[in-house]
Design a protein around this motif. Structure first.
Motif, PDB file in Angstrom:
ATOM      1  N   SER A 110       0.809  -1.222   0.000  1.00  0.00           N
ATOM      2  CA  SER A 110       0.000   0.000   0.000  1.00  0.00           C
ATOM      3  C   SER A 110       0.845   1.275   0.000  1.00  0.00           C
ATOM      4  O   SER A 110       0.298   2.372   0.066  1.00  0.00           O
ATOM      5  N   ASP A 111       2.185   1.144  -0.087  1.00  0.00           N
ATOM      6  CA  ASP A 111       3.034   2.340  -0.177  1.00  0.00           C
ATOM      7  C   ASP A 111       2.680   3.135  -1.432  1.00  0.00           C
ATOM      8  O   ASP A 111       2.520   2.564  -2.511  1.00  0.00           O
ATOM      9  N   LEU A 112       2.565   4.426  -1.282  1.00  0.00           N
ATOM     10  CA  LEU A 112       2.305   5.306  -2.427  1.00  0.00           C
ATOM     11  C   LEU A 112       3.399   6.362  -2.476  1.00  0.00           C
ATOM     12  O   LEU A 112       3.623   7.070  -1.505  1.00  0.00           O
ATOM     13  N   GLU A 113       4.085   6.442  -3.606  1.00  0.00           N
ATOM     14  CA  GLU A 113       5.139   7.445  -3.832  1.00  0.00           C
ATOM     15  C   GLU A 113       6.248   7.382  -2.789  1.00  0.00           C
ATOM     16  O   GLU A 113       6.849   8.382  -2.462  1.00  0.00           O
TER      17      GLU A 113
ATOM     18  N   LEU B  78       9.507   3.197  -7.720  1.00  0.00           N
ATOM     19  CA  LEU B  78       8.618   2.149  -8.215  1.00  0.00           C
ATOM     20  C   LEU B  78       7.165   2.573  -8.056  1.00  0.00           C
ATOM     21  O   LEU B  78       6.645   2.631  -6.947  1.00  0.00           O
ATOM     22  N   GLU B  79       6.540   2.884  -9.170  1.00  0.00           N
ATOM     23  CA  GLU B  79       5.119   3.165  -9.140  1.00  0.00           C
ATOM     24  C   GLU B  79       4.382   1.867  -8.812  1.00  0.00           C
ATOM     25  O   GLU B  79       4.942   0.782  -8.856  1.00  0.00           O
ATOM     26  N   ASN B  80       3.089   1.963  -8.514  1.00  0.00           N
ATOM     27  CA  ASN B  80       2.318   0.808  -8.063  1.00  0.00           C
ATOM     28  C   ASN B  80       2.367  -0.373  -9.032  1.00  0.00           C
ATOM     29  O   ASN B  80       2.370  -1.517  -8.597  1.00  0.00           O
ATOM     30  N   ARG B  81       2.418  -0.127 -10.314  1.00  0.00           N
ATOM     31  CA  ARG B  81       2.398  -1.244 -11.271  1.00  0.00           C
ATOM     32  C   ARG B  81       3.642  -2.126 -11.150  1.00  0.00           C
ATOM     33  O   ARG B  81       3.648  -3.256 -11.614  1.00  0.00           O
ATOM     34  N   TYR B  82       4.711  -1.615 -10.534  1.00  0.00           N
ATOM     35  CA  TYR B  82       5.939  -2.384 -10.366  1.00  0.00           C
ATOM     36  C   TYR B  82       6.008  -3.087  -9.020  1.00  0.00           C
ATOM     37  O   TYR B  82       7.019  -3.680  -8.685  1.00  0.00           O
TER      38      TYR B  82
END
Length: 169
Positions: free
Chosen positions: A30-33, A85-89
Motif C-alpha cells: 500500500s506504499d504510495l510514492e 517504483l510506481e504501483n504497477r511495479y
C-alpha cells in the motif's frame, strides 16, 4: 562528492565484476510514492557515463509476468539512476527479481547487469480488509435489473486514491 540522498538505499551493479551488493529493499503493497532507491552501475569498479544509452529496469514478478521501466542517468553523477517504483511495479505481494539492461542505440550492443531482488509485503490495513477466499477466481456477471457488471470476489475500496483492489486466491 556523491549526490546520493542517504534516505534511499542504493543497489550497486558492476558489469565486469558481476557483483551486486546485498541490500534489503522491502516495500509495503500500500506504499504510495515512497518506493524509492538508487541504482549505481559501474564497470570494473569505475564510474561509466550511460547518458547516451538506453537503460531499462526489467522486473520479474513471482507469477512469471515481466514489466519494464525506463531509467534516466542522474545529471551530476555518472552511472547513477534514481528509481521510484510506481504501483504497477509492486502490485503483488512477493519477491520480485530485477535486472538492468543497458543498450547502445548506435551499435545495438547490449549488456545485462546482475540480478537483484525486492520484496513487497502485506501491511495491517491490507490484511484486515481482505479475506482469503481461497478460490483463485473472479466471477463476473451482468445484472440486467441493475444494469451493472458484478464481480464476485474480495475487494477493497481506497477512498484516498479512488481505486478498487480485487483479491483473488
Amino acid at each position: 562528492m556523491s549526490i546520493l540522498d542517504t534516505r534511499y538505499k542504493t543497489i550497486c551493479l558492476d558489469f565486469i565484476l558481476n557483483k551486486v551488493n546485498d541490500v534489503d529493499l522491502i516495500f509495503s503493497i500500500s506504499d504510495l510514492e515512497t518506493s524509492d532507491f538508487y541504482i549505481k552501475v559501474t564497470k570494473n569498479n569505475e564510474e561509466i557515463d550511460l547518458k547516451d544509452f538506453q537503460t531499462v529496469l526489467w522486473i520479474l514478478r513471482e507469477d512469471g509476468t515481466t514489466d519494464t521501466k525506463d531509467l534516466t542517468q542522474d545529471e551530476k553523477e555518472l552511472g547513477l539512476f534514481y528509481c521510484n517504483l510506481e504501483n504497477r511495479y509492486k502490485n503483488q505481494v512477493g519477491v520480485y527479481k530485477a535486472q538492468v539492461l543497458v543498450k547502445d542505440p548506435n551499435t545495438l550492443e547490449q549488456k545485462m547487469t546482475g540480478k537483484f531482488e525486492y520484496t513487497v509485503t502485506k501491511d495491517i490495513p491490507y490484511i484486515e480488509n481482505s479475506a482469503d477466499s481461497g478460490s483463485g477466481q473472479v466471477n463476473i456477471s451482468y445484472d440486467e435489473a441493475e444494469k451493472a457488471i458484478v464481480f464476485d470476489c474480495d475487494a477493497i475500496y481506497n477512498a484516498e486514491t479512488n481505486t478498487i483492489t480485487m483479491e483473488v486466491g
